[in-house]
Design a protein around this motif. Structure first.
Motif, PDB file in Angstrom:
ATOM      1  N   CYS A   8       5.183  29.923  -9.282  1.00  0.00           N
ATOM      2  CA  CYS A   8       5.984  29.478 -10.411  1.00  0.00           C
ATOM      3  C   CYS A   8       5.862  27.958 -10.549  1.00  0.00           C
ATOM      4  O   CYS A   8       5.392  27.278  -9.627  1.00  0.00           O
ATOM      5  N   ILE A   9       6.289  27.440 -11.691  1.00  0.00           N
ATOM      6  CA  ILE A   9       6.336  25.995 -11.855  1.00  0.00           C
ATOM      7  C   ILE A   9       7.531  25.444 -11.076  1.00  0.00           C
ATOM      8  O   ILE A   9       8.487  26.165 -10.792  1.00  0.00           O
ATOM      9  N   ALA A  10       7.479  24.164 -10.730  1.00  0.00           N
ATOM     10  CA  ALA A  10       8.597  23.477 -10.069  1.00  0.00           C
ATOM     11  C   ALA A  10       9.158  24.289  -8.907  1.00  0.00           C
ATOM     12  O   ALA A  10      10.357  24.528  -8.810  1.00  0.00           O
ATOM     13  N   SER A  11       8.275  24.719  -8.005  1.00  0.00           N
ATOM     14  CA  SER A  11       8.702  25.593  -6.903  1.00  0.00           C
ATOM     15  C   SER A  11       9.713  24.912  -5.985  1.00  0.00           C
ATOM     16  O   SER A  11      10.571  25.576  -5.403  1.00  0.00           O
ATOM     17  N   LEU A  12       9.625  23.588  -5.843  1.00  0.00           N
ATOM     18  CA  LEU A  12      10.601  22.872  -5.018  1.00  0.00           C
ATOM     19  C   LEU A  12      12.001  23.073  -5.580  1.00  0.00           C
ATOM     20  O   LEU A  12      12.952  23.347  -4.847  1.00  0.00           O
ATOM     21  N   TRP A  13      12.132  22.946  -6.904  1.00  0.00           N
ATOM     22  CA  TRP A  13      13.435  23.108  -7.564  1.00  0.00           C
ATOM     23  C   TRP A  13      13.873  24.563  -7.550  1.00  0.00           C
ATOM     24  O   TRP A  13      15.048  24.866  -7.355  1.00  0.00           O
ATOM     25  N   GLN A  14      12.953  25.469  -7.747  1.00  0.00           N
ATOM     26  CA  GLN A  14      13.324  26.875  -7.866  1.00  0.00           C
ATOM     27  C   GLN A  14      13.603  27.543  -6.531  1.00  0.00           C
ATOM     28  O   GLN A  14      14.476  28.414  -6.434  1.00  0.00           O
TER      29      GLN A  14
ATOM     30  N   ARG B 170      13.523  25.754  -3.158  1.00  0.00           N
ATOM     31  CA  ARG B 170      13.867  24.969  -1.969  1.00  0.00           C
ATOM     32  C   ARG B 170      14.980  23.947  -2.247  1.00  0.00           C
ATOM     33  O   ARG B 170      14.965  22.846  -1.733  1.00  0.00           O
ATOM     34  N   THR B 171      15.924  24.341  -3.061  1.00  0.00           N
ATOM     35  CA  THR B 171      17.086  23.479  -3.323  1.00  0.00           C
ATOM     36  C   THR B 171      18.364  24.307  -3.217  1.00  0.00           C
ATOM     37  O   THR B 171      18.354  25.524  -3.431  1.00  0.00           O
ATOM     38  N   TYR B 172      19.461  23.650  -2.901  1.00  0.00           N
ATOM     39  CA  TYR B 172      20.733  24.339  -2.727  1.00  0.00           C
ATOM     40  C   TYR B 172      21.377  24.610  -4.084  1.00  0.00           C
ATOM     41  O   TYR B 172      21.091  23.959  -5.093  1.00  0.00           O
ATOM     42  N   ASP B 173      22.260  25.589  -4.099  1.00  0.00           N
ATOM     43  CA  ASP B 173      22.821  26.107  -5.352  1.00  0.00           C
ATOM     44  C   ASP B 173      23.623  25.067  -6.131  1.00  0.00           C
ATOM     45  O   ASP B 173      23.581  25.044  -7.358  1.00  0.00           O
TER      46      ASP B 173
ATOM     47  N   GLY C  27       9.020  19.674   4.181  1.00  0.00           N
ATOM     48  CA  GLY C  27      10.209  19.249   4.899  1.00  0.00           C
ATOM     49  C   GLY C  27       9.848  18.620   6.234  1.00  0.00           C
ATOM     50  O   GLY C  27       8.943  19.099   6.920  1.00  0.00           O
ATOM     51  N   VAL C  28      10.531  17.551   6.587  1.00  0.00           N
ATOM     52  CA  VAL C  28      10.296  16.867   7.866  1.00  0.00           C
ATOM     53  C   VAL C  28      11.229  17.443   8.932  1.00  0.00           C
ATOM     54  O   VAL C  28      12.451  17.438   8.759  1.00  0.00           O
ATOM     55  N   VAL C  29      10.649  17.955  10.009  1.00  0.00           N
ATOM     56  CA  VAL C  29      11.437  18.474  11.132  1.00  0.00           C
ATOM     57  C   VAL C  29      11.169  17.586  12.344  1.00  0.00           C
ATOM     58  O   VAL C  29      10.095  17.644  12.941  1.00  0.00           O
TER      59      VAL C  29
ATOM     60  N   ILE D 204      18.053  25.480  10.503  1.00  0.00           N
ATOM     61  CA  ILE D 204      17.276  25.516   9.259  1.00  0.00           C
ATOM     62  C   ILE D 204      17.097  24.099   8.724  1.00  0.00           C
ATOM     63  O   ILE D 204      17.864  23.190   9.057  1.00  0.00           O
ATOM     64  N   HIS D 205      16.076  23.931   7.910  1.00  0.00           N
ATOM     65  CA  HIS D 205      15.897  22.672   7.198  1.00  0.00           C
ATOM     66  C   HIS D 205      16.682  22.748   5.890  1.00  0.00           C
ATOM     67  O   HIS D 205      16.945  23.842   5.366  1.00  0.00           O
ATOM     68  N   ALA D 206      17.045  21.605   5.348  1.00  0.00           N
ATOM     69  CA  ALA D 206      17.815  21.557   4.099  1.00  0.00           C
ATOM     70  C   ALA D 206      17.123  22.319   2.967  1.00  0.00           C
ATOM     71  O   ALA D 206      17.785  22.853   2.076  1.00  0.00           O
ATOM     72  N   LYS D 207      15.793  22.381   3.001  1.00  0.00           N
ATOM     73  CA  LYS D 207      15.054  23.070   1.938  1.00  0.00           C
ATOM     74  C   LYS D 207      15.349  24.574   1.919  1.00  0.00           C
ATOM     75  O   LYS D 207      15.120  25.252   0.908  1.00  0.00           O
ATOM     76  N   ASP D 208      15.845  25.107   3.037  1.00  0.00           N
ATOM     77  CA  ASP D 208      16.164  26.535   3.121  1.00  0.00           C
ATOM     78  C   ASP D 208      17.652  26.816   2.975  1.00  0.00           C
ATOM     79  O   ASP D 208      18.084  27.967   3.034  1.00  0.00           O
ATOM     80  N   TYR D 209      18.449  25.769   2.792  1.00  0.00           N
ATOM     81  CA  TYR D 209      19.902  25.924   2.624  1.00  0.00           C
ATOM     82  C   TYR D 209      20.202  26.246   1.160  1.00  0.00           C
ATOM     83  O   TYR D 209      19.691  25.602   0.255  1.00  0.00           O
ATOM     84  N   LYS D 210      21.039  27.250   0.941  1.00  0.00           N
ATOM     85  CA  LYS D 210      21.423  27.627  -0.427  1.00  0.00           C
ATOM     86  C   LYS D 210      22.897  27.373  -0.706  1.00  0.00           C
ATOM     87  O   LYS D 210      23.266  26.774  -1.708  1.00  0.00           O
ATOM     88  N   SER D 211      23.758  27.848   0.191  1.00  0.00           N
ATOM     89  CA  SER D 211      25.201  27.726  -0.031  1.00  0.00           C
ATOM     90  C   SER D 211      25.928  27.742   1.308  1.00  0.00           C
ATOM     91  O   SER D 211      25.441  28.313   2.291  1.00  0.00           O
ATOM     92  N   GLY D 212      27.127  27.145   1.308  1.00  0.00           N
ATOM     93  CA  GLY D 212      27.942  27.137   2.516  1.00  0.00           C
ATOM     94  C   GLY D 212      28.752  28.405   2.694  1.00  0.00           C
ATOM     95  O   GLY D 212      29.516  28.528   3.658  1.00  0.00           O
TER      96      GLY D 212
END
Length: 416
Positions: free
Chosen positions: A52-58, A60-63, A156-158, A172-180
């Motif tokens: 997909c386009i903008a895969s980082l936004w779609q 690997r970002t939190y809700d 993501g930097v680990v 997890i890295h922040a890129k895999d975090y969705k919601s608390g």
């Protein structure tokens, strides 16, 4: 837009000749360059490793993510945000905007193709870009111009932290975090205090988790708005009339009146001002949207650097020991350019252009970089305009030369 040769080389790869540039990356930077080229009727190919386009936004970002800056600083060339969008569009709204952008300019990337290598062939004076699809098939794109648009945050930097592999809880890295939501009631250690670290800690607190945020180094925290005006907008306005150091002084003074002394909560300010730090080192100040209030109330606990992890706890550099259930690494992102681009003259080892802003968008031999200015979406848009204009000049010059050759050839035939 491009032609498939229908042939394979001795390596078994399909070979594709691209009349215009190859653009690597279908995020905002790649889309912006594509749209600007489309308006000039210049052919191109966009290669994207995701589906997909903008895969980082779609993906690997939190809700709860929203754009940190007002929408006028985040729109791409040739298409403003819809008027009914709020001042700070949500993640969903921004993705919709990008999808509409791709549709409007008929941008159709080659999805699920990961670039393995890109190298300039000195003998042929062409770029050779080799990709591997998710099915395992290889393709070699051959072109005269290459636009690197994979961005500053491709991976993501680990960091290596003593004992982290011994920790028995989730890491997890922040890129895999969705919601608390799934962390309600749990003790979560957030490693990092940038915009992501602050926002994830706020989100965890809002979901009744018990976050502790590691603040190892100094960081500037500014209010998102000052007297009803975007802090960024105010800074840009002041910089038109005042030197950078004075603008920093004004921002810090206003921040002090609004946020107070945050150092007593364990958040230390750098010696350099926020704008100077951003310009020289690319370190973005945190724009507070509520985390500081939670820090003051104790709902977000600020802790110093980590000494080591144990099976169910973490030992801090001050000797304190915390029992924790999960770890979220808000430790930043990096460029992946050095892993696939075989070029060291223009790009440095850190995956960023060596030439400082504002001239880091163009290299030699038809090589371009879009979205590496450390100036967000506005920087990516500025790069796209410069790159497309430069490619347009080259493209039109080549067309003139071809027409001239054809005209000369016809004249010679008629004379004969």
């Amino acid at each position: 837009m491009f032609s498939f040769s229908g042939q394979t080389n001795f390596c078994g790869r399909r070979c594709v000749w691209v009349n215009g540039p190859v653009i690597v990356g279908a995020g905002p930077s790649g889309l912006a360059v594509s749209a600007c080229l489309k308006e000039q009727c210049i052919p191109f190919v966009v290669i994207e490793r995701a589906d997909c386009i903008a895969s980082l936004w779609q993906k690997r970002t939190y809700d709860r993510l929203k754009l940190h800056l007002p929408k006028k600083f985040c729109q791409l060339p040739k298409l403003p945000f819809p008027e009914d969008y709020p001042e700070y569009p949500t993640k969903k709204q921004f993705i919709t905007y990008l999808e509409n952008y791709a549709q409007k300019f008929d941008i159709k990337p080659q999805f699920n193709e990961c670039v393995q290598s890109a190298k300039y062939d000195e003998a042929c004076q062409l770029w050779r870009v080799v990709t591997v699809s998710t099915s395992g098939s290889e393709t070699e794109y051959i072109c005269q111009m290459l636009v690197v648009a994979t961005g500053e945050n491709a991976e993501g930097v680990v960091p290596e932290i003593d004992g982290l592999e011994e920790f028995s809880g989730e890491v997890i890295h922040a890129k895999d975090y969705k919601s608390g939501q799934k962390y309600t009631g749990k003790k979560v250690l957030v490693v990092g205090c940038g915009n992501s670290g602050m926002e994830l800690s706020l989100d965890l607190s809002n979901h009744n988790a018990k976050p502790s945020m590691v603040v190892r180094s100094s960081v500037h925290v500014l209010p998102r708005e000052i007297m009803g005006k975007s802090t960024f907008d105010l800074a840009m306005m002041l910089m038109k009339w005042l030197p950078l150091w004075l603008v920093d002084k004004i921002l810090l003074m206003l921040t002090w009146f609004i946020l107070g002394n945050i150092q007593k909560y364990g958040v230390k300010r750098p010696s350099l001002g926020p704008l100077e730090l951003k310009n020289h080192y690319g370190k973005t100040p945190v724009l507070d949207i509520g985390a500081l209030e939670k820090i003051r109330s104790g709902e977000i606990k600020v802790v110093p650097g980590i000494k080591r992890f144990n099976s169910n706890s973490v030992e801090l550099v001050n000797g304190e020991r915390l029992d924790i259930d999960s770890v979220v690494l808000a430790t930043g992102y990096c460029s992946n350019v050095p892993f696939w681009l075989q070029e060291t003259e223009f790009f440095a080892k850190n995956g960023f252009p060596k030439t400082p802003f504002p001239n880091g968008w163009k290299g030699k031999r038809g090589l371009y970089a879009s979205g590496f200015t450390r100036r967000g979406l506005a920087g990516a848009s500025a790069d796209a305009l410069k790159i497309s204009q430069d490619i347009g000049k080259v493209w039109n010059e080549e067309l003139k030369q071809k027409k001239k050759k054809v005209h000369t050839h016809r004249r010679c035939i008629s004379t004969f």
